[in-house]
Design a protein around this motif. Structure first.
Motif, PDB file in Angstrom:
ATOM      1  N   GLY A 121       0.572  -3.517   2.890  1.00 29.23           N
ATOM      2  CA  GLY A 121       0.599  -4.556   1.876  1.00 29.23           C
ATOM      3  C   GLY A 121      -0.493  -4.375   0.834  1.00 29.23           C
ATOM      4  O   GLY A 121      -1.308  -3.468   0.927  1.00 29.23           O
ATOM      5  N   PRO A 122      -0.510  -5.279  -0.164  1.00 29.52           N
ATOM      6  CA  PRO A 122       0.417  -6.403  -0.295  1.00 29.52           C
ATOM      7  C   PRO A 122       1.811  -6.038  -0.786  1.00 29.52           C
ATOM      8  O   PRO A 122       2.716  -6.873  -0.732  1.00 29.52           O
ATOM      9  CB  PRO A 122      -0.309  -7.317  -1.290  1.00 29.52           C
ATOM     10  N   VAL A 123       2.002  -4.811  -1.281  1.00 27.57           N
ATOM     11  CA  VAL A 123       3.346  -4.416  -1.711  1.00 27.57           C
ATOM     12  C   VAL A 123       4.090  -3.812  -0.533  1.00 27.57           C
ATOM     13  O   VAL A 123       3.497  -3.252   0.382  1.00 27.57           O
ATOM     14  CB  VAL A 123       3.285  -3.420  -2.886  1.00 27.57           C
ATOM     15  N   THR A 124       5.411  -3.897  -0.587  1.00 26.44           N
ATOM     16  CA  THR A 124       6.260  -3.382   0.487  1.00 26.44           C
ATOM     17  C   THR A 124       6.861  -2.044   0.074  1.00 26.44           C
ATOM     18  O   THR A 124       6.748  -1.622  -1.073  1.00 26.44           O
ATOM     19  CB  THR A 124       7.374  -4.383   0.821  1.00 26.44           C
ATOM     20  N   ASP A 125       7.520  -1.384   1.014  1.00 20.31           N
ATOM     21  CA  ASP A 125       8.152  -0.103   0.731  1.00 20.31           C
ATOM     22  C   ASP A 125       9.406  -0.316  -0.110  1.00 20.31           C
ATOM     23  O   ASP A 125      10.237  -1.168   0.208  1.00 20.31           O
ATOM     24  CB  ASP A 125       8.517   0.580   2.057  1.00 20.31           C
ATOM     25  N   PRO A 126       9.594   0.443  -1.195  1.00 23.62           N
ATOM     26  CA  PRO A 126      10.768   0.239  -2.059  1.00 23.62           C
ATOM     27  C   PRO A 126      12.094   0.386  -1.327  1.00 23.62           C
ATOM     28  O   PRO A 126      13.047  -0.347  -1.621  1.00 23.62           O
ATOM     29  CB  PRO A 126      10.597   1.320  -3.138  1.00 23.62           C
ATOM     30  N   SER A 127      12.179   1.327  -0.407  1.00 25.59           N
ATOM     31  CA  SER A 127      13.439   1.493   0.336  1.00 25.59           C
ATOM     32  C   SER A 127      13.750   0.255   1.161  1.00 25.59           C
ATOM     33  O   SER A 127      14.910  -0.187   1.240  1.00 25.59           O
ATOM     34  CB  SER A 127      13.351   2.728   1.240  1.00 25.59           C
ATOM     35  N   PHE A 128      12.719  -0.294   1.786  1.00 20.02           N
ATOM     36  CA  PHE A 128      12.907  -1.527   2.549  1.00 20.02           C
ATOM     37  C   PHE A 128      13.355  -2.655   1.625  1.00 20.02           C
ATOM     38  O   PHE A 128      14.261  -3.429   1.966  1.00 20.02           O
ATOM     39  CB  PHE A 128      11.606  -1.897   3.254  1.00 20.02           C
ATOM     40  N   ASP A 129      12.738  -2.740   0.450  1.00 20.31           N
ATOM     41  CA  ASP A 129      13.113  -3.796  -0.503  1.00 20.31           C
ATOM     42  C   ASP A 129      14.581  -3.696  -0.889  1.00 20.31           C
ATOM     43  O   ASP A 129      15.313  -4.702  -0.882  1.00 20.31           O
ATOM     44  CB  ASP A 129      12.251  -3.693  -1.766  1.00 20.31           C
ATOM     45  N   ASN A 130      15.006  -2.507  -1.254  1.00 19.04           N
ATOM     46  CA  ASN A 130      16.355  -2.330  -1.809  1.00 19.04           C
ATOM     47  C   ASN A 130      17.442  -2.359  -0.744  1.00 19.04           C
ATOM     48  O   ASN A 130      18.528  -2.939  -0.961  1.00 19.04           O
ATOM     49  CB  ASN A 130      16.432  -1.006  -2.573  1.00 19.04           C
ATOM     50  N   GLU A 131      17.182  -1.745   0.397  1.00 15.53           N
ATOM     51  CA  GLU A 131      18.237  -1.561   1.386  1.00 15.53           C
ATOM     52  C   GLU A 131      18.295  -2.657   2.438  1.00 15.53           C
ATOM     53  O   GLU A 131      19.360  -2.881   3.033  1.00 15.53           O
ATOM     54  CB  GLU A 131      18.060  -0.200   2.074  1.00 15.53           C
ATOM     55  N   ILE A 132      17.173  -3.330   2.692  1.00 17.38           N
ATOM     56  CA  ILE A 132      17.145  -4.300   3.791  1.00 17.38           C
ATOM     57  C   ILE A 132      16.781  -5.703   3.308  1.00 17.38           C
ATOM     58  O   ILE A 132      17.496  -6.668   3.579  1.00 17.38           O
ATOM     59  CB  ILE A 132      16.143  -3.838   4.880  1.00 17.38           C
ATOM     60  N   LEU A 133      15.661  -5.811   2.578  1.00 13.97           N
ATOM     61  CA  LEU A 133      15.175  -7.133   2.197  1.00 13.97           C
ATOM     62  C   LEU A 133      16.092  -7.824   1.200  1.00 13.97           C
ATOM     63  O   LEU A 133      16.425  -9.005   1.371  1.00 13.97           O
ATOM     64  CB  LEU A 133      13.759  -7.006   1.622  1.00 13.97           C
ATOM     65  N   LEU A 157      10.648  -9.434   8.208  1.00 10.05           N
ATOM     66  CA  LEU A 157       9.284  -9.418   7.706  1.00 10.05           C
ATOM     67  C   LEU A 157       8.272  -9.247   8.836  1.00 10.05           C
ATOM     68  O   LEU A 157       7.222  -8.631   8.647  1.00 10.05           O
ATOM     69  CB  LEU A 157       9.013 -10.700   6.923  1.00 10.05           C
ATOM     70  N   ARG A 158       8.599  -9.769  10.004  1.00  7.49           N
ATOM     71  CA  ARG A 158       7.720  -9.548  11.153  1.00  7.49           C
ATOM     72  C   ARG A 158       7.633  -8.055  11.473  1.00  7.49           C
ATOM     73  O   ARG A 158       6.559  -7.533  11.804  1.00  7.49           O
ATOM     74  CB  ARG A 158       8.224 -10.326  12.361  1.00  7.49           C
ATOM     75  N   SER A 159       8.762  -7.361  11.362  1.00  6.56           N
ATOM     76  CA  SER A 159       8.763  -5.927  11.652  1.00  6.56           C
ATOM     77  C   SER A 159       7.902  -5.152  10.660  1.00  6.56           C
ATOM     78  O   SER A 159       7.390  -4.077  10.987  1.00  6.56           O
ATOM     79  CB  SER A 159      10.203  -5.393  11.616  1.00  6.56           C
ATOM     80  N   GLN A 160       7.727  -5.691   9.459  1.00  3.83           N
ATOM     81  CA  GLN A 160       6.879  -5.045   8.459  1.00  3.83           C
ATOM     82  C   GLN A 160       5.403  -5.337   8.684  1.00  3.83           C
ATOM     83  O   GLN A 160       4.541  -4.544   8.295  1.00  3.83           O
ATOM     84  CB  GLN A 160       7.276  -5.519   7.055  1.00  3.83           C
ATOM     85  N   LEU A 161       5.082  -6.449   9.299  1.00  2.00           N
ATOM     86  CA  LEU A 161       3.696  -6.889   9.423  1.00  2.00           C
ATOM     87  C   LEU A 161       3.068  -6.566  10.780  1.00  2.00           C
ATOM     88  O   LEU A 161       1.854  -6.346  10.864  1.00  2.00           O
ATOM     89  CB  LEU A 161       3.612  -8.396   9.160  1.00  2.00           C
ATOM     90  N   GLU A 162       3.861  -6.572  11.848  1.00  2.00           N
ATOM     91  CA  GLU A 162       3.287  -6.397  13.181  1.00  2.00           C
ATOM     92  C   GLU A 162       2.570  -5.050  13.362  1.00  2.00           C
ATOM     93  O   GLU A 162       1.497  -5.005  13.987  1.00  2.00           O
ATOM     94  CB  GLU A 162       4.358  -6.586  14.252  1.00  2.00           C
ATOM     95  N   PRO A 163       3.090  -3.934  12.852  1.00  2.00           N
ATOM     96  CA  PRO A 163       2.335  -2.684  12.998  1.00  2.00           C
ATOM     97  C   PRO A 163       0.956  -2.756  12.345  1.00  2.00           C
ATOM     98  O   PRO A 163      -0.024  -2.246  12.905  1.00  2.00           O
ATOM     99  CB  PRO A 163       3.235  -1.651  12.305  1.00  2.00           C
ATOM    100  N   THR A 164       0.863  -3.370  11.185  1.00  2.00           N
ATOM    101  CA  THR A 164      -0.437  -3.516  10.522  1.00  2.00           C
ATOM    102  C   THR A 164      -1.347  -4.444  11.311  1.00  2.00           C
ATOM    103  O   THR A 164      -2.567  -4.226  11.387  1.00  2.00           O
ATOM    104  CB  THR A 164      -0.254  -4.045   9.086  1.00  2.00           C
ATOM    105  N   TRP A 165      -0.785  -5.478  11.917  1.00  2.00           N
ATOM    106  CA  TRP A 165      -1.566  -6.383  12.763  1.00  2.00           C
ATOM    107  C   TRP A 165      -2.249  -5.598  13.885  1.00  2.00           C
ATOM    108  O   TRP A 165      -3.442  -5.768  14.140  1.00  2.00           O
ATOM    109  CB  TRP A 165      -0.642  -7.457  13.336  1.00  2.00           C
ATOM    110  N   ARG A 166      -1.505  -4.703  14.523  1.00  2.00           N
ATOM    111  CA  ARG A 166      -2.090  -3.900  15.601  1.00  2.00           C
ATOM    112  C   ARG A 166      -3.157  -2.945  15.052  1.00  2.00           C
ATOM    113  O   ARG A 166      -4.208  -2.741  15.675  1.00  2.00           O
ATOM    114  CB  ARG A 166      -0.994  -3.116  16.334  1.00  2.00           C
ATOM    115  N   LEU A 167      -2.899  -2.354  13.904  1.00  2.00           N
ATOM    116  CA  LEU A 167      -3.874  -1.441  13.301  1.00  2.00           C
ATOM    117  C   LEU A 167      -5.165  -2.155  12.929  1.00  2.00           C
ATOM    118  O   LEU A 167      -6.255  -1.599  13.058  1.00  2.00           O
ATOM    119  CB  LEU A 167      -3.271  -0.781  12.058  1.00  2.00           C
ATOM    120  N   MET A 168      -5.055  -3.387  12.453  1.00  2.00           N
ATOM    121  CA  MET A 168      -6.249  -4.135  12.067  1.00  2.00           C
ATOM    122  C   MET A 168      -7.172  -4.341  13.259  1.00  2.00           C
ATOM    123  O   MET A 168      -8.399  -4.138  13.158  1.00  2.00           O
ATOM    124  CB  MET A 168      -5.853  -5.483  11.469  1.00  2.00           C
TER     125      MET A 168
END
Length: 505
Positions: free
Chosen positions: A228-240, A268-279
């Motif tokens: 973040g704060p921006v998301t992946d363009p492929s995720f935006d176009n194909e899923i979100l 959105l949880r799937s986009q944030l949870e990996p970063t949560w673990r990394l933090m």
């Protein structure tokens, strides 16, 4: 990038793992920091899409989403939900107090014994915090477009955190990528270090992989979405985008709204949870490092700032202005410059590896005391005073000239040294003769240990963290016409609706 950091990056490539660039930790890591991971909608300035926030790595974090970020009511409902997490966290530090002596023990002041700490993944997260605070702190709680009473208070605290982040050495708001790169050098570029997953892959690669291999795998946005704060363009176009469209259709048809919202939450949880673990992995890595001796002092300044701002808010103080006046801006710049100079010196005094950069530039040298005259007395003035001489032999570059004032991190007293002479001998080493003053009492006989002895190894540098007075500035009312003249105050001392107006809010 310093010479030693460049060398460490080269070593990281050879060793296949990030290399330490410090011996100690230079940031404070709170016992209970609040991790805040924001996401924004692509193409919309500062429009919140989601956030994951929490202060316990073992508990489920709070997930907040905005199904339609262009919807003003939903954005400020998100702000109210975020306030319900952040404000109680901030208030939880308003319990225990401690007394601090000032004016050489003549007076006592009270401050909070601890302070909140906000952790974001990267500088982009800090930028979101600043802009979101600016877009919410002026909002009205009555009349047209009223917001929940917690929203403007949240904005003030987010602005406080963002402003503290600009203060060198402050740890009230910390970007994890910056904290990690302060202590490790990877084998990739600084731009690539801004990707939290790739950065941590170099620092702690999985078994059987080099840092480069692990970082390459971490660039897969499916496994490790952007922090973040921006998301992946492929995720935006194909899923979100399809999921948001389905939600909007459900709202229009008044059917399956809860189901479509739950689907959005899971995406959105799937986009944030990996970063949560990394933090929290980053927090653990930082905690494993021993803290520098001056880290606590800088955290005490953060506690002072927290106490002062809390008192200001409780006293009915107005929100921070949208922009500083000329005098206020000049004073702030002066404070930040002084803080930066002090922070640089403190890091060097705490850490021999940081000081090594100054040794390469000739601003510091390390050597052995090869001669000492601890009882030398200077009788040239009206009064005889103790002024010992020592000779330090060093192989480092020595660029100081006679009369230069030097200081030693190894001598914690108020002792300073004046260069008497500096000459390089036939063997290639330099002999520096120093005259010492201070830290030896008022008699003509120095106390034991106050003068370095032969064989002692010391570092001397031109760097000093000694106090110097603040600059002189005109008052607010005396702002010169060249800088716009005195700023016009609010008519009643309070912000207006115009202050809350932003092109992107």
């Amino acid at each position: 990038m310093t010479t030693l950091t460049t060398l460490a990056r080269a070593e990281a490539v050879v060793e296949g793992r990030a290399q330490r660039t410090t011996l100690v930790r230079h940031v404070h890591v709170a016992e209970r920091p609040l991790v805040f991971i924001p996401l924004t909608m692509a193409g919309e300035a500062n429009a919140p899409l989601a956030a994951m926030v929490g202060d316990d790595p073992d508990a489920a974090p709070t997930l907040l989403i905005v199904p339609q970020p262009r919807n003003r009511d939903q954005r400020f409902a998100f702000a109210a939900e975020l306030a319900a997490v952040v404000l109680p966290y901030v208030d939880s530090f308003r319990g225990e107090l401690e007394a601090v002596s000032v004016n050489r023990g003549k007076d006592i002041r009270i401050r909070y014994a601890d302070a909140p700490q906000l952790l974001v993944p990267n500088p982009g997260g800090a930028g979101f915090t600043r802009l979101f605070g600016r877009s919410t702190r002026f909002r009205r709680t009555d009349g047209d477009y009223a917001v929940h009473p917690s929203v403007p208070l949240l904005g003030r605290w987010l602005t406080y955190f963002a402003e503290r982040a600009e203060h060198p050495g402050s740890c009230s708001l910390v970007a994890m990528t910056q904290a990690l790169t302060l202590h490790w050098a990877t084998g990739q570029s600084p731009l690539e270090d801004a990707q939290l997953a790739a950065l941590l892959a170099w620092i702690a690669p999985p078994d059987g992989l080099t840092g480069a291999q692990a970082a390459a795998a971490a660039e897969d946005p499916v496994t490790w979405p952007p922090a973040g704060p921006v998301t992946d363009p492929s995720f935006d176009n194909e899923i979100l985008a399809p999921a948001m469209t389905a939600y909007q259709r459900a709202v229009s048809a008044d059917s399956l709204v809860d189901r479509r919202r739950a689907e959005l939450e899971e995406l959105l949880r799937s986009q944030l949870e990996p970063t949560w673990r990394l933090m929290w992995q980053g927090v653990s890595l930082l905690r494993d490092l021993p803290a520098g001796s001056r880290v606590d002092g800088r955290w005490a300044e953060d506690r002072d700032a927290f106490t002062n701002f809390t008192e200001y808010v409780d006293g009915g103080g107005f929100p921070q202005a949208r922009r500083d006046g000329a005098v206020a801006a000049a004073k702030r710049l002066h404070r930040l410059e002084r803080a930066q100079a002090s922070y640089d010196v403190q890091r060097a005094y705490d850490d021999p590896m940081v000081m090594a950069d100054y040794r390469l530039t000739g601003e510091a040298f390390v050597g052995e005391v090869t001669a000492a005259d601890p009882t030398r007395v200077d009788s040239s003035g009206k009064k005889r005073i103790l002024r010992p001489w020592i000779t330090v032999t060093t192989a480092d570059p020595v660029l100081v000239t006679p009369g230069t004032k030097l200081f030693s991190p190894d001598r914690l007293s108020n002792q300073k040294a004046t260069v008497v002479s500096a000459a390089r001998n036939d063997g290639g080493s330099a002999e520096v003769v120093l005259e010492l003053a201070g830290g030896m009492g008022s008699s003509l006989t120095p106390p034991p240990g106050s003068v370095p002895g032969v064989g002692e190894r010391l570092c001397y540098t031109t760097l000093t963290d000694a106090f110097f007075p603040a600059g002189a500035f005109p008052t607010r009312e005396e702002t010169p016409w060249t800088h716009g003249g005195p700023p016009a105050p609010f008519d009643d001392g309070a912000p207006t609706a115009e202050d809350a107006r932003e092109e992107w809010s």
